[in-house]
Design an enzyme around this catalytic site. Structure first.
Site, PDB file in Angstrom:
ATOM      1  N   HIS A   1       0.815  -1.221   0.000  1.00 40.54           N
ATOM      2  CA  HIS A   1       0.000   0.000   0.000  1.00 40.54           C
ATOM      3  C   HIS A   1       0.849   1.272   0.000  1.00 40.54           C
ATOM      4  CE1 HIS A   1       0.360  -0.284   4.526  1.00 40.54           C
ATOM      5  NE2 HIS A   1       0.448   1.036   4.386  1.00 40.54           N
TER       6      HIS A   1
ATOM      7  N   ASP B   1       0.218  -7.845   1.820  1.00 40.64           N
ATOM      8  CA  ASP B   1       0.642  -6.447   1.788  1.00 40.64           C
ATOM      9  C   ASP B   1       2.167  -6.349   1.795  1.00 40.64           C
ATOM     10  OD1 ASP B   1       0.612  -3.701   1.823  1.00 40.64           O
ATOM     11  OD2 ASP B   1      -0.028  -3.508   3.915  1.00 40.64           O
TER      12      ASP B   1
ATOM     13  N   SER C   1       4.429   2.194   8.136  1.00 43.21           N
ATOM     14  CA  SER C   1       4.112   1.147   7.166  1.00 43.21           C
ATOM     15  C   SER C   1       5.349   0.731   6.376  1.00 43.21           C
ATOM     16  CB  SER C   1       3.051   1.641   6.186  1.00 43.21           C
ATOM     17  OG  SER C   1       1.779   1.616   6.748  1.00 43.21           O
TER      18      SER C   1
END
Length: 296
Positions: free
Chosen positions: A111, A156, A248
């Site tokens: 992402h 992810d 992230s």
């Protein structure tokens, strides 16, 4: 006449003031609480990137001196995480973390994908000032896992090929990916420069580290019903201590090896019974190896 003249001047002054105030009102950014949530109202979890206007501007550094993806962590020792990378927008605007796994390849969260990648390795602080040992790169190819879809959190992870190989040093070196999946109770460390609070307004001066504990699959699924699959694991679950927006793609290191990537979690961060969720890299060893070999 004198009264009329003063009245006219007062009216003109009022009009000018109104026009000036009208064009000088601040323009507000979008609500930061929606930052990085690919699934909108369909999911209670949010990605932990800083890809919108809540990001830290290049000349600012308002992060507190404790915590990062990390809410209530502590300052990492310099060069203790030589595989930690930062993905930047512009000269120094953090939006995601990354992990060096090969002299020319990084792992990060899928992402975190962008059209252009500016990469910094070997840097301890988030100041734009040059640090001895830092190395800068451009990403020339990004390869998200084919099973990742937006919106969603499964699979992810993404590989980024850099424009050249690193110079191996005490500040910059790759980390080995764990082949075994994490066991419940395993103590790990997560690191990043992300926000130290869910307001997105507090950022640390230097890289932050936080010890977290791997949770059971059952507890993970109970925390996020219907949202957990084998590509994820949960860790943390201590109120007030968590990773958060801006972390992230950063590393989760267990027993000296790369076990996971910072992926998503509930908003606000660091809530009781709402642990951080991490990409379970043991499920992707073959895909990572095959992809690097076929693109080298």
């Amino acid at each position: 006449m004198a009264r009329a003249r003063h009245s006219w001047k007062w009216s003109m002054a009022t009009l000018i003031a109104t026009l000036v105030l009208g064009v000088s009102e601040p323009v507000l950014a979008d609500d930061a609480s929606s930052c990085g949530n690919p699934s909108g109202s369909q999911s209670s979890g949010t990605d932990r990137d800083l890809s919108r206007d809540s990001q830290q501007e290049s000349g600012e550094d308002s992060r507190s001196d404790s915590s990062s993806r990390i809410v209530n962590g502590s300052d990492c020792k310099k060069d203790d995480q030589p595989w930690q990378g930062a993905l930047l927008l512009g000269p120094n605007k953090l939006y995601c973390g990354a992990v060096l796994i090969n002299p020319q390849w990084l792992l990060t969260a899928a992402h975190c994908r962008k059209p252009v990648y500016r990469i910094r390795l070997g840097h301890h602080s988030m100041s734009p000032v040059y640090e001895s040992g830092q190395q800068m790169f451009q990403g020339i190819k990004s390869i998200p896992h084919p099973g990742y879809s937006h919106p969603g959190h499964s699979n992810d992870l993404m590989l980024i090929k850099m424009n050249r190989k690193i110079r191996d040093s005490h500040s910059v070196k790759p980390v080995k990916i764990a082949s075994d999946c994490p066991a419940q109770g395993t103590r790990c460390m997560v690191s990043g420069w992300g926000t130290t609070s869910s307001s997105h307004n507090n950022f640390p001066k230097v890289l932050q580290c936080l010890n977290i504990t791997v949770l059971s699959e059952e507890k993970c699924k109970n925390s996020y019903p219907g949202q957990i699959d084998k590509s994820m694991f949960c860790a943390g679950d201590e109120e007030g201590r968590d990773s958060c927006q801006g972390d992230s793609g950063g590393p989760v290191i267990c027993n000296g090896q790369l076990q996971g990537l910072v992926s998503w979690g509930d908003f606000p961060c660091a809530q009781r019974n709402r642990p951080g969720v991490y990409t379970n890299l043991c499920e992707f060893s073959k895909w990572i190896d095959d992809t690097i070999k076929s693109n080298s």
